[in-house]
Every structure is written in C-alpha cells, then in structure tokens.
Design an enzyme around this catalytic site. Structure first.
Site, PDB file in Angstrom:
ATOM      1  CB  SER A 121      61.698  70.870  57.060  1.00  0.00           C
ATOM      2  OG  SER A 121      62.320  72.254  57.503  1.00  0.00           O
ATOM      3  CE1 TYR A 136      65.560  70.514  53.113  1.00  0.00           C
ATOM      4  CE2 TYR A 136      64.517  72.409  54.586  1.00  0.00           C
ATOM      5  CZ  TYR A 136      65.075  71.091  54.236  1.00  0.00           C
ATOM      6  OH  TYR A 136      65.059  70.374  55.423  1.00  0.00           O
TER       7      TYR A 136
HETATM    8  N1  NAP Z   1      69.300  69.304  59.874  1.00  0.00           N
HETATM    9  C1  NAP Z   1      68.314  69.975  60.137  1.00  0.00           C
HETATM   10  O1  NAP Z   1      68.488  71.060  60.705  1.00  0.00           O
HETATM   11  C2  NAP Z   1      66.994  69.658  59.647  1.00  0.00           C
HETATM   12  C3  NAP Z   1      65.905  70.381  59.869  1.00  0.00           C
HETATM   13  C4  NAP Z   1      64.362  70.193  59.032  1.00  0.00           C
HETATM   14  C5  NAP Z   1      64.688  68.821  58.495  1.00  0.00           C
HETATM   15  N2  NAP Z   1      65.874  68.244  58.084  1.00  0.00           N
HETATM   16  C6  NAP Z   1      65.769  66.895  57.441  1.00  0.00           C
HETATM   17  O2  NAP Z   1      66.114  66.000  57.896  1.00  0.00           O
HETATM   18  C7  NAP Z   1      66.456  65.224  56.768  1.00  0.00           C
HETATM   19  C8  NAP Z   1      68.029  64.590  57.230  1.00  0.00           C
HETATM   20  O3  NAP Z   1      68.902  65.619  57.049  1.00  0.00           O
HETATM   21  P1  NAP Z   1      70.202  65.905  57.940  1.00  0.00           P
HETATM   22  O4  NAP Z   1      70.243  67.249  58.517  1.00  0.00           O
HETATM   23  O5  NAP Z   1      70.279  64.650  58.687  1.00  0.00           O
HETATM   24  O6  NAP Z   1      71.050  65.671  56.610  1.00  0.00           O
HETATM   25  P2  NAP Z   1      72.420  64.938  56.205  1.00  0.00           P
HETATM   26  O7  NAP Z   1      73.330  64.735  57.606  1.00  0.00           O
HETATM   27  O8  NAP Z   1      73.141  65.681  55.102  1.00  0.00           O
HETATM   28  O9  NAP Z   1      72.019  63.578  55.698  1.00  0.00           O
HETATM   29  C9  NAP Z   1      71.219  63.424  54.568  1.00  0.00           C
HETATM   30  C10 NAP Z   1      70.893  61.920  54.107  1.00  0.00           C
HETATM   31  O10 NAP Z   1      70.203  61.894  52.859  1.00  0.00           O
HETATM   32  C11 NAP Z   1      70.932  60.693  52.524  1.00  0.00           C
HETATM   33  N3  NAP Z   1      70.768  61.168  50.818  1.00  0.00           N
HETATM   34  C12 NAP Z   1      70.713  62.492  50.183  1.00  0.00           C
HETATM   35  N4  NAP Z   1      70.480  62.375  48.908  1.00  0.00           N
HETATM   36  C13 NAP Z   1      70.279  61.109  48.810  1.00  0.00           C
HETATM   37  C14 NAP Z   1      70.070  60.205  47.427  1.00  0.00           C
HETATM   38  N5  NAP Z   1      69.824  60.724  46.355  1.00  0.00           N
HETATM   39  N6  NAP Z   1      69.681  58.858  47.755  1.00  0.00           N
HETATM   40  C15 NAP Z   1      70.065  58.334  48.825  1.00  0.00           C
HETATM   41  N7  NAP Z   1      70.371  59.066  49.807  1.00  0.00           N
HETATM   42  C16 NAP Z   1      70.212  60.032  49.780  1.00  0.00           C
HETATM   43  C17 NAP Z   1      72.595  61.134  52.493  1.00  0.00           C
HETATM   44  O11 NAP Z   1      73.096  59.944  52.038  1.00  0.00           O
HETATM   45  P3  NAP Z   1      74.284  59.585  51.361  1.00  0.00           P
HETATM   46  O12 NAP Z   1      75.133  61.132  52.052  1.00  0.00           O
HETATM   47  O13 NAP Z   1      75.199  58.359  51.873  1.00  0.00           O
HETATM   48  O14 NAP Z   1      74.144  59.694  50.050  1.00  0.00           O
HETATM   49  C18 NAP Z   1      72.406  61.366  54.040  1.00  0.00           C
HETATM   50  O15 NAP Z   1      72.514  59.913  54.653  1.00  0.00           O
HETATM   51  C19 NAP Z   1      66.439  65.863  55.563  1.00  0.00           C
HETATM   52  O16 NAP Z   1      65.224  65.211  54.800  1.00  0.00           O
HETATM   53  C20 NAP Z   1      66.292  67.179  56.010  1.00  0.00           C
HETATM   54  O17 NAP Z   1      65.724  67.879  55.025  1.00  0.00           O
HETATM   55  C21 NAP Z   1      66.915  68.647  58.490  1.00  0.00           C
END
Ligand code: NAP
Length: 238
Positions: free
Chosen positions: A128, A141
């Site tokens: 991130s 985080y």
């Molecule tokens: N959105 C942003 O602005 C942003 C910015 C910077 C970085 N990121 C990073 O990008 C990545 C994806 O984020 P997102 O925004 O797309 O989030 P999201 O829509 O909440 O998706 C998170 C994913 O991680 C999976 N997950 C979480 N805990 C898990 C576990 N214990 N075992 C297996 N799967 C797990 C969830 O699967 P289930 O729900 O099926 O369990 C879901 O598919 C993350 O690492 C986040 O930190 C996001």
C-alpha cells in the site's frame, strides 16, 4: 497457457485482477474465503478456478499446495485493514489480526507455493502507499504493509538467483469494500478495474514497484521527504 494464482480474488482489486487476466487468456486460480463470492467471479469468466480457504490457517495453505499447477505468477493480494482508534487503549487484538492477515499469512503462502513457480515467473505483493509515510491510526495496517514491502524487496534480491522476479504494488485509494468502511476523505480514488489495469501494465513491463495513481503516490513520496518532525506537526493537525 500462462497461469496466475491470486489471493483475495473474491472482492475488490483481486477480483478485478482475476477478471483482467481471464480476459487476457490466462488460467486464473482465484483464492478467497467466501466460496459463494468466488463462484460469482468464476461464473462470468472463461478459465477461473476457485480455491476457498483461510490464508491465516497454515494447514489449509499447505493443503492447497498439493493440487497446484505450475505458476507463472503468484499474487499476494488478500488483505484487511483495521484502524487503531485509541492509541492509549491499544487494540492489540486488531493489531495481531492485521499482521497475521497481511504479513504472516504471506509467509505461509511463500513456504507452501514458491516451489510451484516456473523459472522466469513473478511473485507479486500488493502492499500500500500507506507504507510510504506514517499516518494517523495506521499503526497496524501501515506496519503490516511496510513489513510486506520490505519482505518483497528482500526476496527480490534472494529469488533472483532462482530465476524469479518480484513486484511490489503500492496503490493509493481504490474503491472496494475495504475502503467503503473509511470515514475520511479519500482523494484521487480509482476503481478496482482501473487498479487492475495499472497493476497488469506495470507487471507486463517487469516493474519492481507499481505505484498508482501516480499523482497521489508522488505526493506521498514528497511528504515522506520532509523531516519527520515537520510531517509529524502536519499530521497531528489532520
Ligand atoms: N482498496 C484500497 O484503497 C487499497 C489501497 C492500498 C492497498 N490495498 C490492498 O489491496 C489488497 C486488496 O484490497 P481490496 O481493497 O481489494 O479489499 P477487499 O475488497 O476487502 O478484498 C480483500 C480480499 O482479501 C481476502 N481475504 C481477507 N482476509 C483473508 C483471509 N484470512 N484468508 C483468505 N482471504 C482473505 C478477502 O476474501 P474473502 O472476503 O472471501 O475472505 C477478499 O477477497 C489488500 O491487501 C489491501 O490492503 C487496498
């Protein structure tokens, strides 16, 4: 046919990435915990296979390993975010959950799955832009993502002799279920589809770091150049 395994593909950035690579004709292994949401992702696609398991469960991570095909790319994207709302009543449980989900689970995956990587393959860590700068309430985080980026950079050196490349992705704000919970302004937000395109373009170019949107991450890097005492004064007023 090239094969990519993506964790956290049931939602947000991972789902968009899975759909993107499916459209490019890759075989996609989409991982998550929620089998129903994974099935929805697969139902609209050509070659998406689903793997439902909890990444924080070492045994489940190892079990998945027995049936894996050879991988061209492995994307550690799954993650979660919790804020530390009261530093004086430090929420150690949330801290542990976030470090476990965003960092320790990646070590389980590396141990179990690296052996399935083809020579010339690429391991990708979705970190991130929060790791670039200490932000308020981001003790858990931010620490997890700073450590994840360090892990990725260190591995990039050690895996070179094994013919493997490493990329670290540092997104700004992406509209996903993760950020929908945020109660503060999120400037320069992009959609998960835009994020997937930025990531795939960067990976195709073999970039070590993929930072987007560029205006946002440039601002973060600029602020990170300030002496910490100056940034601290600014951040306290935020
Ligand atoms: N959105 C942003 O602005 C942003 C910015 C910077 C970085 N990121 C990073 O990008 C990545 C994806 O984020 P997102 O925004 O797309 O989030 P999201 O829509 O909440 O998706 C998170 C994913 O991680 C999976 N997950 C979480 N805990 C898990 C576990 N214990 N075992 C297996 N799967 C797990 C969830 O699967 P289930 O729900 O099926 O369990 C879901 O598919 C993350 O690492 C986040 O930190 C996001």
């Amino acid at each position: 046919m090239r094969t990519v395994m993506i964790t956290g593909a049931s939602s947000g950035i991972g789902k968009a990435l899975a759909q993107h690579y499916d459209q490019l004709g890759w075989q996609v292994l989409a991982c998550g915990r929620d089998q129903n949401r994974l099935m929805e992702v697969a139902s609209s696609a050509q070659t998406i296979q689903t793997l439902a398991f909890d990444l924080t469960d070492k045994k489940q991570v190892e079990q998945i390993s027995s049936d894996l095909p050879a991988l061209d790319m492995l994307v550690f994207n799954a993650g979660d975010c919790r804020y530390i709302d009261n530093a004086m009543d430090f929420d150690a449980e949330s801290f542990e959950t976030i470090i476990q989900t965003n960092l320790i689970s990646v070590a389980y995956g590396l141990k179990a799955w690296l052996k399935h990587m083809k020579k010339g393959g690429r391991v990708v860590f979705v970190s991130s832009s929060a790791e670039l700068l200490a932000l308020p309430r981001a003790e858990a985080y931010g620490a997890s993502k700073a450590a994840l980026s360090y892990l990725g950079e260190s591995l990039s050196i050690d895996l070179a002799q094994h013919g493997l490349e490493v990329s670290i992705v540092r997104p700004g704000f992406v509209s996903t279920p993760l950020t929908a919970k945020n109660d503060f302004p999120m400037p320069m937000q992009v959609t998960s589809q835009q994020a997937a395109i930025c990531i795939a373009k960067g990976l195709a170019k073999g970039k070590h770091h993929i930072d987007f949107p560029s205006s946002f991450t440039f601002l973060m890097k600029l602020l990170a150049c300030l002496p910490f005492s100056v940034w601290r004064r600014l951040a306290i007023r935020m």
